[in-house]
Design an enzyme around this catalytic site. Structure first.
Site, PDB file in Angstrom:
ATOM      1  N   ILE A   1       0.841  -1.193   0.000  1.00 33.27           N
ATOM      2  CA  ILE A   1       0.000   0.000   0.000  1.00 33.27           C
ATOM      3  C   ILE A   1       0.878   1.245   0.000  1.00 33.27           C
ATOM      4  CG2 ILE A   1      -1.789   1.271   1.256  1.00 33.27           C
ATOM      5  CD1 ILE A   1      -2.475  -1.482   2.607  1.00 33.27           C
ATOM      6  N   CYS A   2       0.591   2.161  -0.914  1.00 33.95           N
ATOM      7  CA  CYS A   2       1.294   3.445  -0.952  1.00 33.95           C
ATOM      8  C   CYS A   2       0.436   4.449  -0.194  1.00 33.95           C
ATOM      9  CB  CYS A   2       1.509   3.900  -2.397  1.00 33.95           C
ATOM     10  SG  CYS A   2       2.383   5.472  -2.514  1.00 33.95           S
ATOM     11  N   LEU A   3       0.798   4.676   1.051  1.00 35.11           N
ATOM     12  CA  LEU A   3       0.062   5.592   1.925  1.00 35.11           C
ATOM     13  C   LEU A   3       1.077   6.303   2.802  1.00 35.11           C
ATOM     14  CD1 LEU A   3      -2.740   6.563   2.904  1.00 35.11           C
ATOM     15  CD2 LEU A   3      -2.759   4.612   4.470  1.00 35.11           C
TER      16      LEU A   3
END
Length: 191
Positions: free
Chosen positions: A123-125
């Site tokens: 996840i790119c967060l």
């Protein structure tokens, strides 16, 4: 003169070795304290999760029976999104330095989303990277992931296909693909 130099060098070497041993002991003590503090924080979060099960029906967070540093979550797809009706499983690997360092979180359920790597579930967060704060909890991380599902960021994609659909303005194409994968991977099979 040679004896004095040898004695000074030997004394310096002895002090350096002792200092190194003291630093190593302090580092070991700090690591032990960090692990104990991390466990205490995770036990506190575990108790809070048990109390909030009814309060937050969109998230089911659970701890591995044998390892407090391994968690899973089931999150409901947000309403009015292509993920609505889906149940998505997340895996948490919590570092021993938690909450000073963020957990590693990934989707176990396949999802078509620009900020989720399709194969690995990464996840790119920002809060899982450079914007992490010890104020975040595993429950609030789940909330942030649900918010990301509802509001994708196509300019920093891990899934270029879905990011390109959104950047080109093909909202219908993106939603169709996301809905299809939600039906295939995140909804119970009928029949």
């Amino acid at each position: 003169m040679m004896i004095v130099e040898f004695t000074v060098f030997s004394t310096f070497k002895f002090v350096a070795v002792k200092l190194s041993e003291v630093i190593k002991q302090q580092n070991n003590a700090a690591e032990l304290f960090s692990v104990k503090a991390s466990r205490a924080r995770l036990f506190k979060e575990f108790k809070e999760v048990q109390r909030e099960k009814v309060a937050d029906p969109d998230i089911q967070l659970s701890c591995d029976d044998n390892n407090i540093f391994k968690w899973t979550a089931l999150v409901k797809g947000p309403s009015e999104t292509p993920f609505e009706g889906g149940i998505f499983q997340l895996a948490f690997a919590v570092p021993e330095q938690y909450p000073l360092q963020p957990p590693q979180v990934r989707f176990l359920t396949k999802i078509f989303h620009p900020n989720v790597h399709f194969k690995t579930g990464e996840i790119c967060l920002d809060i899982l990277k450079n914007a992490w704060s010890p104020a975040w909890t595993l429950q609030s991380v789940c909330r942030a992931i649900i918010a990301l599902m509802a509001h994708p960021e196509p300019d920093s994609p891990l899934n270029c296909d879905s990011g390109n659909l959104l950047r080109s303005g093909d909202i219908r194409g993106y939603q169709s693909m996301a809905r299809m994968y939600t039906r295939l991977a995140a909804m119970p099979k009928k029949g």
